[in-house]
Each structure stands twice: as structure tokens, then as C-alpha cells.
Design a protein around this motif. Structure first.
Motif, short mmCIF file in Angstrom:
data_model
loop_
_atom_site.label_atom_id
_atom_site.label_comp_id
_atom_site.label_asym_id
_atom_site.label_seq_id
_atom_site.Cartn_x
_atom_site.Cartn_y
_atom_site.Cartn_z
N GLY A 208 0.70 -1.38 0.22
CA GLY A 208 0.01 0.10 -0.01
C GLY A 208 0.82 1.36 0.11
O GLY A 208 2.07 1.29 -0.16
N SER A 209 0.32 2.32 0.18
CA SER A 209 0.84 3.76 0.13
C SER A 209 0.32 4.61 1.56
O SER A 209 -0.71 4.44 1.91
CB SER A 209 0.62 4.45 -0.93
N LEU A 210 1.36 5.40 1.84
CA LEU A 210 1.05 6.37 2.91
C LEU A 210 0.46 7.85 2.20
O LEU A 210 1.26 8.37 1.82
CB LEU A 210 1.98 6.52 3.86
N ASN A 211 -0.92 8.10 2.01
CA ASN A 211 -0.90 9.10 1.22
C ASN A 211 -0.80 10.45 2.06
O ASN A 211 -1.15 10.39 3.33
CB ASN A 211 -2.61 8.87 0.96
N VAL A 212 -0.41 11.47 1.41
CA VAL A 212 -0.20 12.81 1.94
C VAL A 212 -0.78 13.80 1.05
O VAL A 212 -0.90 13.54 -0.13
CB VAL A 212 1.38 12.96 1.90
N GLY A 213 -1.60 14.77 1.68
CA GLY A 213 -2.51 15.70 0.88
C GLY A 213 -2.41 16.95 1.42
O GLY A 213 -2.11 17.17 2.66
N ARG A 214 -2.18 18.02 0.72
CA ARG A 214 -2.44 19.42 1.17
C ARG A 214 -3.51 19.70 2.28
O ARG A 214 -3.22 20.46 3.36
CB ARG A 214 -2.49 20.45 -0.12
N ALA A 215 -4.67 19.27 1.89
CA ALA A 215 -5.91 19.45 2.92
C ALA A 215 -5.97 18.25 3.65
O ALA A 215 -6.38 18.31 4.89
CB ALA A 215 -7.06 19.71 2.07
N MET A 216 -5.88 16.85 3.07
CA MET A 216 -6.28 15.72 4.04
C MET A 216 -5.13 15.67 5.07
O MET A 216 -5.95 15.18 6.30
CB MET A 216 -5.90 14.50 3.01
N THR A 217 -4.09 15.89 4.95
CA THR A 217 -3.10 15.53 6.04
C THR A 217 -3.40 16.47 7.24
O THR A 217 -3.57 15.84 8.39
CB THR A 217 -1.63 15.63 5.44
N PRO A 218 -3.39 17.75 7.04
CA PRO A 218 -3.73 18.59 8.22
C PRO A 218 -5.08 18.43 8.88
O PRO A 218 -5.15 18.37 9.92
CB PRO A 218 -3.61 19.96 7.88
N THR A 219 -6.04 17.97 7.96
CA THR A 219 -7.38 17.63 8.54
C THR A 219 -7.27 16.17 9.36
O THR A 219 -7.83 16.23 10.24
CB THR A 219 -8.43 17.47 7.47
N MET A 220 -6.62 15.46 8.62
CA MET A 220 -6.43 14.18 9.57
C MET A 220 -5.86 14.20 10.75
O MET A 220 -5.92 13.74 11.76
CB MET A 220 -5.68 13.24 8.87
N SER A 221 -4.58 15.19 10.90
CA SER A 221 -3.82 15.69 12.08
C SER A 221 -4.89 15.91 13.14
O SER A 221 -4.82 15.63 14.40
CB SER A 221 -2.80 16.46 11.73
N VAL A 222 -5.72 16.91 12.79
CA VAL A 222 -6.76 17.63 13.62
C VAL A 222 -7.61 16.44 14.39
O VAL A 222 -7.78 16.34 15.56
CB VAL A 222 -7.63 18.67 13.14
N VAL A 223 -8.26 15.57 13.49
CA VAL A 223 -9.04 14.36 13.70
C VAL A 223 -8.53 13.53 14.68
O VAL A 223 -8.78 13.32 15.70
CB VAL A 223 -9.63 13.69 12.69
N VAL A 224 -7.18 13.29 14.33
CA VAL A 224 -6.39 12.23 15.47
C VAL A 224 -6.07 12.87 16.75
O VAL A 224 -6.41 12.11 17.59
CB VAL A 224 -5.13 11.59 14.50
#
Length: 505
Positions: A208-224
Motif C-alpha cells: 500500500g501507500s501512505l497518502n499525503v495531501g495538502r488538505a487531507m493531511t492537516p485535517t487528519m491530524s486535527v481529527v487524530v
């Protein structure tokens, strides 16, 4: 030949119908455009050009069995970071119909004498048109921008009468903003995902892959982070003594007046020692006299909420009715296509000041469905929602809040009914009086300067105003304490409690 390029087929149909009425000509539908006399109306179906893939930037690298599969280079054979000198935009490789539509638009653009950008008025709409112009190298002929937020005849007539050059800075720059955002997404996504995957994903650790995105990654960080805070939260009991005055007012304990006396309190000043709470209760029940040290009653005025943006109507109706974001968005889009409300792709709740002059016509159009509410409006009333300075963009190319057009139409689903009702009520509320109420607060001290402070707040409605339209009217005072009682007596002085209770929180 004049050419109009819409963003979607349904908008193209409405545009062609309007041009037909305007020019007294009958629209003739073809496979990929509509002909109306000497005018052609076509459509783009969203983005017809896609950003190039990583392999498109490394076509000069020979493909071998060791470095590629099916013509695509293995990730470890592509040096990072990938920083294109010029970004590539290519026709869809997987959707032949979209590619054919792009080709037809290019043919029409080359033969047109005048071209009109009739895409949606947001950043993406501007980019969808501009990237086609750039792809085919169209220049040397007039290219105008139509700006409309609804598909009714009045809105389209204004758009035709006020068409501006497509290169007007405030308009053209919107497309550049969308283009820049897309390129940032590409750079962060492609480089970040490849770097993280190559560094942390191995056969031993799984595929698999570890997906990184301009909006996705910081949003996921806030959720986590929020999830971890919830997991690690340690609840603690605290106690809130409550006092009931003879007039029925309920006072809640707020703080120990002697800040140096922290025994039985936590770091936030809450009572965590049950024995302390019980001693406070007992002392008051045994006759400890209290004094009302402060009594305030202030009249407050509240303007109606701003008109809806797409995010705000999604949030409100999902909470209120349990509708999904998709249901709300589809209902908004359908009502827009039926000309019943304005353009939905907006995150701005404010309205152009010029649209205030259209209020009478809009409200008249709403009388059939909202007669009682409309009868209480005053079109001379003008709140802060009408504010050109709050609108994004220049030259009129701005988003604005979602409002009804006043045009009658059919409602085809429960979601549409709820959306339309909310949008219309919010618009009608802009022409109702302010909501007026008394904000009342009391503070009382028991035990003098070293004792304990209690307080209470209450709200006494003077006039519901716009809340009658929004369905939020108060039939009596809305108290912030646990008991629904009359507003407290606003007289400072000595008071003895009639009862006392404690609460654990």
C-alpha cells in the motif's frame, strides 16, 4: 458566430433557451452543442483537462523491465522532489466522451468570432474555461465573461448587459487562484505520498501507500489529535451548590471569593471535595445571610442570521433534520437548476447591496408559499448582510449567499422542500425587526468577602422579531440555569434562601 461555453449541459440548455427568447430564434440541439440562430451554446462538463501524471514529466527516461511496468516508472526510480518547470494539462485518457467534447469545443472556438465564458462564477468555473482557451491557444478575438448567480431571465439579462473582458484582473485572477491551488495539491500529494511510502512502507511492513495531501493531511491530524484527547481524557467529579431565592431565582455557585483559600478546589477553581460542598449548603440552610452584590438588566438586539452559504446550510440541516451532506447539496443544485434559488457553490453568506433593490419582486414571488411570513416584511429594512465589501473578488465576480429568486417551481423531494424552506425563511427574516430581549444577571455573596459567590443569568424576550420566521420564537424567557422560572428580581440587597440543593458534575 458567437460561442457561449457553459460548465454543465443543464446550464447550457437554460442559456440557449434564454438566447432564443432574446433573439426570437428556436434552439436546435446537436450532439455536443445547441445552435440558436447565429449563436452556438456548448458545455464543458467540468474540467476537461487533467493535470499530467508523474510519468508525463519523465518521457525521456527509457523504460526497462528493471525500472518500469506497463510504461510506468517504479517510484524508487523517480528522483524526489518532483518540481515541474511547467505543469502539463492533458485531455482525459480514460473518458473518451470528455475528450471528444474538448475537441469539439476547440473546433468551435477556432471558428467563433466572439467567445463568452458562461461557466460557474467561482474560481474553478473560471479555470475550467481558461484552461481550454490556453490548451487551444485561442487569441486575437473578443473573449467576454458572463457573471450570473441564478438562471432566471432577469439574472441572465443583467449578465448579458454587464459582460466584461475575461482578462479583467479580478476575474482572471480567480482562475489563477484555482490553478495555483491545484498545482499545490499536485506538488504536496505526489512528492509527499511517494516520500512517505518509500520511507515507511516495505514488504515486511505491508503493501500500500501512505497518502499525503495538502488538505487531507492537516485535517487528519486535527481529527487524530482530538481523538487522542478524548481517549486520554480523565473525568473528575465536581460539585455545584445551588441556592433558590424566595422569588424562585436559582443561583449557582461560581467561585470562592478568597482566592488564597483553595482547599477542596481543583486548579480551575471547581469544588472537588464533596464535604466542602456540603458545608456550604449546610451553612446557607442554617441561616447564613446572602447579599445580592450586582443586578444588571440590559436590553439587547439581535439581527437575523446571515443568508446561507453551502457549508452553513449543510451543517444546519444535517443537524436539524438528519439529512446527509450529499442530499443537501443535490437539493440545492436541483433548486438552482429549476431557477428557484441562486448559485449554490458559495462559501460567502453576504449579499451584493444592489440585490436589495430586488427584494420586493423576490418576496412577491414567495407569497404563494410563504404568504403569512411575507406579510410581516418591510423591504426598507437593511441589515449587515447587504455588504459589497464582504464579497470575494473584484469586478462583480463574487460569490454571495444562497437566496430564493422568487420564481415558482416544483419541489420533487423532501430534501428539496426542507432546503427551500430554510433558504426562503432565512431570506424573509432579513426584512423582519430585530429580536429584542433583556439580558439579566445577578451576583450574590454568602459569607462576606471570604465566602462564596453565586450567580444567575436569565433572558426575558421583549419582541421575537425575525425569530417568528425562523421558527425560534420564545414563548417565555430562555434561562441559562437548570430551572425555567421568571426573570430574577433586579434588586440588590440581603436575601435569604428558601431552599438549597447540590449538584454533581
Amino acid at each position: 458566430m458567437r460561442l457561449f461555453v457553459a460548465e454543465k449541459p443543464d446550464v447550457a440548455r437554460e442559456l440557449a433557451a434564454f438566447i432564443g427568447k432574446r433573439n426570437k430564434a428556436s434552439p436546435k440541439k446537436e450532439a455536443r452543442y445547441i445552435e440558436v440562430g447565429d449563436t452556438i451554446v456548448t458545455w464543458a462538463r467540468g474540467h476537461l483537462l487533467e493535470q499530467g501524471e508523474v510519468d508525463d514529466y519523465f518521457l525521456d527516461v527509457p523504460r526497462t523491465k528493471e525500472n518500469s511496468s506497463r510504461g510506468r516508472l517504479y517510484w524508487q526510480h523517480v528522483p524526489l522532489p518532483i518540481l515541474p518547470k511547467k505543469f502539463l494539462y492533458v485531455p482525459s485518457k480514460e473518458d473518451s466522451d470528455r475528450s471528444a467534447q474538448l475537441k469539439e469545443i476547440g473546433r468551435l472556438m477556432k471558428s467563433a468570432t466572439d467567445i463568452f465564458n458562461a461557466a460557474d462564477r467561482d474560481r474553478e468555473g473560471q479555470l475550467i474555461f481558461d484552461e481550454i482557451i490556453e490548451h487551444f491557444g485561442i487569441s486575437g478575438k473578443p473573449i467576454k465573461r458572463l457573471i450570473f448567480s441564478s438562471l432566471d431571465d432577469a439574472a441572465l439579462e443583467r449578465a448579458f448587459n454587464s459582460a466584461v473582458d475575461n482578462k479583467t484582473p479580478g476575474i482572471f485572477n480567480m482562475g489563477l487562484a484555482a490553478k495555483t491551488r491545484g498545482q499545490a495539491d499536485w506538488l504536496i500529494g505526489m512528492n509527499g505520498t511517494r516520500a512517505m511510502t518509500l520511507a515507511h512502507v516495505t514488504p515486511a511492513k505491508g503493501a500500500g501507500s501512505l497518502n499525503v495531501g495538502r488538505a487531507m493531511t492537516p485535517t487528519m491530524s486535527v481529527v487524530v489529535r482530538r481523538h487522542l484527547e478524548i481517549l486520554n481524557f480523565k473525568s473528575s467529579a465536581f460539585y455545584v451548590p445551588m441556592v433558590e431565592l424566595p422569588d424562585g431565582t436559582v443561583l449557582e455557585w461560581k467561585k470562592r471569593l478568597d482566592e488564597s483559600d483553595t482547599k477542596g478546589l481543583d486548579a480551575n477553581g471547581k469544588i472537588i471535595d464533596r464535604a466542602l460542598a456540603e458545608r456550604i449548603v449546610k451553612a446557607i440552610n442554617d441561616g447564613l445571610e446572602g447579599e445580592i452584590t450586582e443586578a444588571k438588566s440590559t436590553e439587547r438586539r439581535e439581527e437575523p442570521p446571515l443568508p446561507f452559504s453551502l457549508p452553513s446550510i449543510q451543517s444546519e440541516l444535517s443537524k436539524k433534520y438528519g439529512l446527509t451532506v450529499e442530499e443537501i447539496t443535490e437539493a440545492c443544485q436541483s433548486l438552482y437548476q429549476k431557477k428557484m434559488q441562486t448559485y449554490v457553490g458559495t462559501d460567502c453568506p453576504y449579499l451584493p447591496e444592489a440585490m436589495h433593490g430586488e427584494a420586493s419582486d423576490v418576496l412577491n414571488g414567495l407569497k404563494a408559499m410563504f404568504g403569512k411570513a411575507v406579510s410581516g416584511t418591510n423591504v426598507t429594512r437593511k441589515y449587515g448582510c447587504w455588504n459589497d465589501k464582504k464579497l470575494s473578488g473584484e469586478g462583480g465576480a463574487a460569490h454571495h449567499g444562497i437566496i430564493p429568486t422568487g420564481i415558482k417551481g416544483s419541489i420533487s423531494s423532501e430534501a428539496e422542500r426542507l432546503v427551500y424552506q430554510a433558504v426562503c425563511n432565512r431570506y424573509i427574516a432579513q426584512f423582519y425587526p430585530e429580536h429584542r430581549y433583556l439580558a439579566i444577571s445577578l451576583k450574590a455573596a454568602f459569607g462576606g468577602a471570604t465566602g462564596d459567590e453565586f450567580n444567575a443569568t436569565a433572558k426575558a424576550v421583549i419582541s421575537n422579531g425575525w425569530k417568528d420566521v425562523e421558527g425560534e420564537g420564545d414563548t417565555n424567557e430562555d434561562r441559562t440555569t437548570d430551572n425555567d422560572r421568571t426573570a430574577p428580581d433586579s434588586k440588590a440587597g440581603a436575601q435569604k434562601p428558601s431552599d438549597m440543593g447540590g449538584r454533581k458534575g
